[in-house]
Scaffold this motif. Structure first.
Motif, PDB file in Angstrom:
ATOM      1  N   GLU A  49     -11.019   4.277 -22.117  1.00  0.00           N
ATOM      2  CA  GLU A  49     -10.494   3.588 -21.191  1.00  0.00           C
ATOM      3  C   GLU A  49     -10.354   2.292 -21.218  1.00  0.00           C
ATOM      4  OE1 GLU A  49     -13.409   4.793 -17.972  1.00  0.00           O
ATOM      5  OE2 GLU A  49     -12.630   6.678 -18.173  1.00  0.00           O
ATOM      6  N   ASN A  50     -11.244   1.429 -22.129  1.00  0.00           N
ATOM      7  CA  ASN A  50     -11.314  -0.193 -22.303  1.00  0.00           C
ATOM      8  C   ASN A  50     -10.737  -0.486 -23.681  1.00  0.00           C
ATOM      9  OD1 ASN A  50     -13.076  -1.078 -20.007  1.00  0.00           O
ATOM     10  ND2 ASN A  50     -14.113   0.773 -20.541  1.00  0.00           N
ATOM     11  N   PHE A  51     -10.163   0.313 -24.402  1.00  0.00           N
ATOM     12  CA  PHE A  51      -9.549  -0.110 -25.623  1.00  0.00           C
ATOM     13  C   PHE A  51      -8.218   0.554 -25.917  1.00  0.00           C
ATOM     14  CE2 PHE A  51     -13.914  -1.232 -26.344  1.00  0.00           C
ATOM     15  CZ  PHE A  51     -13.808  -2.702 -26.888  1.00  0.00           C
ATOM     16  N   ASP A  52      -7.324  -0.009 -26.672  1.00  0.00           N
ATOM     17  CA  ASP A  52      -5.994   0.398 -26.979  1.00  0.00           C
ATOM     18  C   ASP A  52      -6.240   1.681 -28.326  1.00  0.00           C
ATOM     19  OD1 ASP A  52      -3.612   1.267 -27.893  1.00  0.00           O
ATOM     20  OD2 ASP A  52      -2.922  -0.712 -28.547  1.00  0.00           O
ATOM     21  N   CYS A  53      -6.506   2.894 -27.968  1.00  0.00           N
ATOM     22  CA  CYS A  53      -7.128   3.698 -29.046  1.00  0.00           C
ATOM     23  C   CYS A  53      -5.897   4.500 -29.369  1.00  0.00           C
ATOM     24  CB  CYS A  53      -7.950   4.482 -28.363  1.00  0.00           C
ATOM     25  SG  CYS A  53      -9.688   3.702 -28.017  1.00  0.00           S
ATOM     26  N   GLN A  54      -5.747   4.411 -30.786  1.00  0.00           N
ATOM     27  CA  GLN A  54      -4.785   5.234 -31.529  1.00  0.00           C
ATOM     28  C   GLN A  54      -5.418   5.861 -32.757  1.00  0.00           C
ATOM     29  OE1 GLN A  54      -1.204   3.467 -32.873  1.00  0.00           O
ATOM     30  NE2 GLN A  54      -1.133   2.204 -30.953  1.00  0.00           N
ATOM     31  N   LEU A  55      -6.649   6.874 -32.273  1.00  0.00           N
ATOM     32  CA  LEU A  55      -7.564   7.350 -33.141  1.00  0.00           C
ATOM     33  C   LEU A  55      -7.056   8.204 -34.198  1.00  0.00           C
ATOM     34  CD1 LEU A  55     -10.305   7.956 -30.275  1.00  0.00           C
ATOM     35  CD2 LEU A  55     -10.322   6.008 -32.109  1.00  0.00           C
ATOM     36  N   LEU A  56      -7.719   8.112 -35.560  1.00  0.00           N
ATOM     37  CA  LEU A  56      -7.607   8.616 -36.603  1.00  0.00           C
ATOM     38  C   LEU A  56      -8.592   9.436 -37.041  1.00  0.00           C
ATOM     39  CD1 LEU A  56      -5.331   6.220 -38.905  1.00  0.00           C
ATOM     40  CD2 LEU A  56      -4.365   7.942 -37.499  1.00  0.00           C
ATOM     41  N   GLU A  57      -9.751   9.114 -36.628  1.00  0.00           N
ATOM     42  CA  GLU A  57     -11.114   9.689 -36.759  1.00  0.00           C
ATOM     43  C   GLU A  57     -12.037   9.250 -35.836  1.00  0.00           C
ATOM     44  OE1 GLU A  57     -12.727   9.346 -41.155  1.00  0.00           O
ATOM     45  OE2 GLU A  57     -14.019   7.914 -40.235  1.00  0.00           O
ATOM     46  N   THR A  58     -12.982  10.299 -35.363  1.00  0.00           N
ATOM     47  CA  THR A  58     -14.185  10.168 -34.634  1.00  0.00           C
ATOM     48  C   THR A  58     -15.172  10.919 -35.102  1.00  0.00           C
ATOM     49  OG1 THR A  58     -12.731   9.892 -32.744  1.00  0.00           O
ATOM     50  CG2 THR A  58     -15.078  10.390 -32.268  1.00  0.00           C
ATOM     51  N   THR A  59     -16.252  10.263 -35.748  1.00  0.00           N
ATOM     52  CA  THR A  59     -17.375  11.016 -36.457  1.00  0.00           C
ATOM     53  C   THR A  59     -18.732  10.641 -35.467  1.00  0.00           C
ATOM     54  OG1 THR A  59     -16.412  10.309 -38.395  1.00  0.00           O
ATOM     55  CG2 THR A  59     -18.724  10.612 -38.393  1.00  0.00           C
ATOM     56  N   LEU A  60     -19.443  11.802 -35.671  1.00  0.00           N
ATOM     57  CA  LEU A  60     -20.915  11.995 -35.326  1.00  0.00           C
ATOM     58  C   LEU A  60     -21.795  12.338 -36.145  1.00  0.00           C
ATOM     59  CD1 LEU A  60     -22.324  12.152 -32.292  1.00  0.00           C
ATOM     60  CD2 LEU A  60     -22.528  14.512 -32.784  1.00  0.00           C
ATOM     61  N   GLU A  61     -22.838  11.321 -36.352  1.00  0.00           N
ATOM     62  CA  GLU A  61     -23.894  11.490 -37.161  1.00  0.00           C
ATOM     63  C   GLU A  61     -24.997  12.595 -36.400  1.00  0.00           C
ATOM     64  OE1 GLU A  61     -26.213   8.374 -38.583  1.00  0.00           O
ATOM     65  OE2 GLU A  61     -24.610   7.659 -39.775  1.00  0.00           O
ATOM     66  N   ALA A  62     -25.325  13.919 -37.049  1.00  0.00           N
ATOM     67  CA  ALA A  62     -25.988  14.766 -36.474  1.00  0.00           C
ATOM     68  C   ALA A  62     -27.176  15.256 -37.282  1.00  0.00           C
ATOM     69  CB  ALA A  62     -25.223  16.015 -35.965  1.00  0.00           C
ATOM     70  N   ASN A  63     -28.200  15.690 -36.476  1.00  0.00           N
ATOM     71  CA  ASN A  63     -29.210  16.481 -37.222  1.00  0.00           C
ATOM     72  C   ASN A  63     -28.952  17.939 -37.262  1.00  0.00           C
ATOM     73  OD1 ASN A  63     -31.007  14.122 -37.439  1.00  0.00           O
ATOM     74  ND2 ASN A  63     -31.803  14.231 -35.395  1.00  0.00           N
ATOM     75  N   PRO A  64     -29.245  18.666 -38.183  1.00  0.00           N
ATOM     76  CA  PRO A  64     -28.886  20.204 -38.145  1.00  0.00           C
ATOM     77  C   PRO A  64     -29.661  20.716 -37.042  1.00  0.00           C
ATOM     78  CG  PRO A  64     -29.594  19.396 -40.335  1.00  0.00           C
ATOM     79  CD  PRO A  64     -29.880  18.344 -39.471  1.00  0.00           C
ATOM     80  N   ASP A  65     -30.851  20.555 -36.555  1.00  0.00           N
ATOM     81  CA  ASP A  65     -31.301  21.301 -35.543  1.00  0.00           C
ATOM     82  C   ASP A  65     -30.771  20.968 -34.048  1.00  0.00           C
ATOM     83  OD1 ASP A  65     -32.677  18.890 -36.645  1.00  0.00           O
ATOM     84  OD2 ASP A  65     -34.416  19.278 -35.075  1.00  0.00           O
ATOM     85  N   ASP A  66     -30.138  19.886 -34.150  1.00  0.00           N
ATOM     86  CA  ASP A  66     -29.393  19.468 -32.645  1.00  0.00           C
ATOM     87  C   ASP A  66     -28.104  20.343 -32.566  1.00  0.00           C
ATOM     88  OD1 ASP A  66     -31.294  17.786 -31.966  1.00  0.00           O
ATOM     89  OD2 ASP A  66     -30.197  16.190 -33.102  1.00  0.00           O
ATOM     90  N   LEU A  67     -27.750  21.161 -33.490  1.00  0.00           N
ATOM     91  CA  LEU A  67     -26.004  21.613 -33.387  1.00  0.00           C
ATOM     92  C   LEU A  67     -26.394  22.964 -32.864  1.00  0.00           C
ATOM     93  CD1 LEU A  67     -24.714  19.804 -36.560  1.00  0.00           C
ATOM     94  CD2 LEU A  67     -24.640  19.156 -34.009  1.00  0.00           C
ATOM     95  N   THR A  68     -26.143  23.249 -31.556  1.00  0.00           N
ATOM     96  CA  THR A  68     -25.752  24.567 -31.040  1.00  0.00           C
ATOM     97  C   THR A  68     -24.372  24.949 -31.098  1.00  0.00           C
ATOM     98  OG1 THR A  68     -25.809  23.873 -28.804  1.00  0.00           O
ATOM     99  CG2 THR A  68     -28.070  24.525 -29.795  1.00  0.00           C
ATOM    100  N   PRO A  69     -24.095  26.444 -30.998  1.00  0.00           N
ATOM    101  CA  PRO A  69     -22.745  26.555 -30.878  1.00  0.00           C
ATOM    102  C   PRO A  69     -21.990  25.818 -29.696  1.00  0.00           C
ATOM    103  CG  PRO A  69     -23.785  28.446 -31.524  1.00  0.00           C
ATOM    104  CD  PRO A  69     -24.948  27.738 -31.354  1.00  0.00           C
ATOM    105  N   GLU A  70     -22.829  25.927 -28.468  1.00  0.00           N
ATOM    106  CA  GLU A  70     -22.215  25.453 -27.201  1.00  0.00           C
ATOM    107  C   GLU A  70     -22.041  23.898 -27.487  1.00  0.00           C
ATOM    108  OE1 GLU A  70     -24.139  28.948 -26.898  1.00  0.00           O
ATOM    109  OE2 GLU A  70     -25.061  27.181 -27.594  1.00  0.00           O
ATOM    110  N   LYS A  71     -22.857  23.106 -27.954  1.00  0.00           N
ATOM    111  CA  LYS A  71     -22.837  21.652 -28.151  1.00  0.00           C
ATOM    112  C   LYS A  71     -21.708  21.587 -29.232  1.00  0.00           C
ATOM    113  CE  LYS A  71     -25.911  17.691 -28.473  1.00  0.00           C
ATOM    114  NZ  LYS A  71     -27.397  17.255 -28.719  1.00  0.00           N
TER     115      LYS A  71
END
Length: 343
Positions: A49-71
């Motif tokens: 909403e606040n930046f001119d975004c022309q996104l080529l990549e969006t990364t999330l760092e994650a712990n294995p135990d946080d990653l459920t199929p729903e999430k």
């Protein structure tokens, strides 16, 4: 905290140069995956909403135990297309030593779930340098990693910081860190093993297949301006570097008063040159000598002629008409060699 990060984002929306749209977003520098997907989505929406975004990549760092199929499905649907999963090791004994809450089985399951969710790119983090009688644990970690064929691998040496649990144990004689030679041997095993598996080392600690480089981190190493949000986050606008206050309570209290918790450091020309030398030398692209001359009026080849000749003679660097690049031997001494070139 999420509301305060969004408030900071609004207050700092003019920090970056206007000419270049936002191309990458990186949720990391901590454990953002512990947040509910809805809260991550709130921050992500605020960015767009606040930046001119022309996104080529969006990364999330994650712990294995946080990653459920729903999430995972929720993260993918909001636009996150790249995951960096903090595996660290596939050995449960080592994971317990690192005080990680996940197991090796959960790591394998997390990678499988992420693939099924359809993320464009998956990166995994590994740590080498765990003290052991031989290199068998590290070799098994690498074999397991290669069998999973991730797009990207980041691998860092175990470091002992004063004041941390490991630092206290070491001081009390309860823990002995691996020797420098042992760590260097593991780094060499890393290079040889991943090279045979067709992973290109494009930065000292980062490897990719099929050009699946981290665009966000590559921009950082090339000196592209970036904005960091949240407690302790760092930012760089091209000439000024700065960081947020690390204390969560003070960070939120200041933003509640619409005050930025940001401390600015202005870099003079010499500091900008040194910064560029340090980051660029770590990459496959190396130091662009023409860029230094055009941007700063500083001729590396002339000013450091004898030092470069000495490094070349020791097979620590390669020198072309355009760049100075580390050899595999030089990669063991990357920061030291950069410092030798500093002004």
């Amino acid at each position: 905290m999420v509301q305060m990060i969004c408030r900071e984002l609004v207050l700092r929306k003019n920090y970056l140069p206007k000419a270049q749209p936002i191309q990458t977003v990186y949720f990391g520098g901590g454990t953002p995956s512990i947040l509910p997907a809805a809260q991550i989505g709130e921050i992500y929406a605020c960015i767009r909403e606040n930046f001119d975004c022309q996104l080529l990549e969006t990364t999330l760092e994650a712990n294995p135990d946080d990653l459920t199929p729903e999430k995972l499905n929720a993260l993918r649907d909001m636009g996150i297309d790249r995951l960096s999963i903090g595996i660290q090791s596939f050995n449960d004994q080592v994971l317990r030593f690192y005080n990680r809450s996940h197991t090796a089985v959960e790591s394998l399951q997390a990678i499988d779930k992420a693939r099924k969710a359809g993320f464009r790119s998956i990166s995994i983090d590994l740590i080498y340098g765990f003290p052991h009688a031989d290199h068998s644990i590290w070799q098994k970690d690498l074999a397991q990693t290669i069998s999973l064929a991730p797009d990207h691998i980041s691998s860092y040496c175990l470091t002992i910081e004063p004041g941390t649990a490991l630092g206290v144990w070491e001081k009390k004689g309860k823990f002995n860190a691996a020797s420098d030679d042992f760590q260097a041997e593991q780094f060499e095993i890393l290079l040889q093993t991943l090279d045979k598996a067709d992973y290109l080392q494009y930065e000292i600690s980062n490897f990719a297949r099929h050009q699946a480089f981290s665009l966000h981190n590559s921009n950082y190493w090339k000196g592209v301006p970036y904005l960091g949000l949240g407690p302790g986050a760092h930012s760089f606008d091209g000439k000024h570097r700065g960081h947020n206050i690390s204390n969560n309570a003070v960070y939120m209290r200041m933003l509640q008063k619409n005050k930025l918790p940001f401390q600015i450091e202005t870099l003079d020309k010499h500091e900008q040159i040194n910064e560029y030398l340090l980051t660029s030398l770590r990459t496959i692209w190396g130091i662009d000598t023409a860029y230094l001359t055009e941007q700063f009026g500083w001729d590396l080849r002339k000013e450091r002629q004898n030092i470069l000749a000495d490094m070349l003679g020791q097979d620590l660097i390669q020198v072309s008409s355009q760049a100075v690049i580390l050899t595999n031997k030089g990669k063991l001494l990357a920061d030291y060699l950069a410092a030798k070139l500093f002004i």
